[in-house]
Design an enzyme around this catalytic site. Structure first.
Site, short mmCIF file in Angstrom:
data_model
loop_
_atom_site.label_atom_id
_atom_site.label_comp_id
_atom_site.label_asym_id
_atom_site.label_seq_id
_atom_site.Cartn_x
_atom_site.Cartn_y
_atom_site.Cartn_z
N TYR A 266 0.87 -1.17 0.00
CA TYR A 266 0.00 0.00 0.00
C TYR A 266 0.91 1.22 0.00
O TYR A 266 1.57 1.51 0.99
CB TYR A 266 -0.86 -0.05 1.26
CG TYR A 266 -1.99 0.96 1.37
CD1 TYR A 266 -2.22 1.94 0.42
CD2 TYR A 266 -2.85 0.91 2.46
CE1 TYR A 266 -3.25 2.85 0.55
CE2 TYR A 266 -3.90 1.81 2.61
CZ TYR A 266 -4.09 2.77 1.65
OH TYR A 266 -5.12 3.67 1.79
N LYS B 277 -1.41 -1.38 -4.18
CA LYS B 277 -2.48 -0.38 -4.17
C LYS B 277 -1.79 0.97 -4.09
O LYS B 277 -1.17 1.31 -3.08
CB LYS B 277 -3.41 -0.58 -2.98
CG LYS B 277 -4.65 0.32 -3.05
CD LYS B 277 -4.84 1.16 -1.84
CE LYS B 277 -5.97 2.15 -2.08
NZ LYS B 277 -6.29 2.95 -0.89
#
EC number: 4.3.3.7
Length: 309
Positions: A138, A166
């Site tokens: 992330y 992500k």
């Protein structure tokens, strides 16, 4: 269920509905999940930034995951954020999330500590070694104050340490370098954009999907956008993206003189969900400042203008 490789489509980061006394409202959470599933999403991401993970206790995190996993019952993959400051703490979350039924975990770089790039790489390798489910990185420099370089992401992907990324960095050049540099083929690395407002551009560059906080409010819109891009109908995609850009304006309804941007955005998403009859209460976790009555009225105007009321 097994995480698709690569993971594709619309995977909203699920808001965490709270009661007025700031406990997890499981009944509203179930309705929200039903709303997202009915909207055609391809997966669910719990315990991310939009889920207010940083504010939730370990008990509340476990309750959110258990509620969603049990209710979804394997219909869709459930990703869960293992967000914490250092490797040992993240590994504790990873073990608990895996045991709780998460199909993958989503992990940031370490934060609070001053961490060298070599230590960030070691962090992800150790987390992956200790996880029974796939690990996605992330990239969230606004919150963790470290930008994951494309070179590091690609190195860890090539090693099999990471199953995906992500990207909420806002660095479109770096995002494209990851897309260009990844290895194609079965079991390939999934690249997802966290931007609500440049989804069409990200998909045109080759992204696999989107993780939009605004997707809580309008999952059908993001599914239409994704499908239009995948079918090559770029005119329809642009129209849908621009409608969603207008709806995204709700995140600015809070007064910056009295509240932070996160309070404004999360408060707006929850206010919109309450106005749509999906959750019972728009409370955000302490110490976030709630939207005023006037702010909520402005949120309602954005929702109505987008054709959702």
């Amino acid at each position: 269920m097994t995480l698709p490789a690569p993971l594709t489509g619309v995977v909203p980061p699920v808001c965490t509905p709270l009661t007025p006394d700031r406990e997890v409202d499981t009944a509203s959470l179930v309705r929200l999940v039903d709303h997202l599933v009915a909207g055609g999403v391809d997966g669910l991401f719990v315990l991310g930034s939009t889920s207010e993970v940083a504010y939730l206790t370990d008990r509340q995190r476990a309750l959110v995951l258990d509620t969603v996993v049990r209710h979804v019952g394997g219909q869709l993959p459930v990703l869960a954020g293992a967000i914490d400051m250092t490797t040992p703490r993240v590994l504790d979350h990873v073990r608990a999330l895996g045991a709780g039924g998460a199909d993958a975990v989503v992990v940031t770089a370490p934060f609070y500590t001053r961490t060298h790039p070599a230590e960030i790489a070691r962090h992800f390798r150790l987390v992956a070694r200790g996880s029974e489910v796939p690990v996605l990185a992330y990239d969230l420099p606004m919150a963790v104050h470290t930008k994951l370089s494309p070179e590091l992401v690609l190195e860890l992907a090539a090693e099999g340490v990471l199953a995906g990324l992500k990207d909420s960095s806002g660095d479109e050049g770096g995002f494209r370098r990851v897309l260009i540099g990844r290895r194609p083929g079965p079991g390939s690395f999934s690249v997802l954009t966290g931007s609500e407002v440049t989804v069409d551009a990200a998909l045109a560059m080759g992204a696999d999907g989107v993780v939009p906080g605004l997707g809580n409010v309008d999952p059908e819109g993001y599914v239409r956008l994704y499908r239009a891009c995948r079918s090559g109908d770029w005119a329809l995609a642009r129209t849908e993206q621009e409608r969603l850009c207008g709806l995204f304006g709700m995140v600015t309804t809070g007064d910056p003189a009295r509240m932070g941007g996160s309070s404004s955005a999360l408060g707006a998403f929850k206010a919109a969900l309450r106005l749509r009859g999906i959750i019972d209460c728009s409370a955000t976790a302490e110490p976030q400042i709630p939207l005023s009555t006037e702010d909520v009225e402005r949120v309602g105007k954005y929702v109505a203008a987008a054709g959702l009321m």
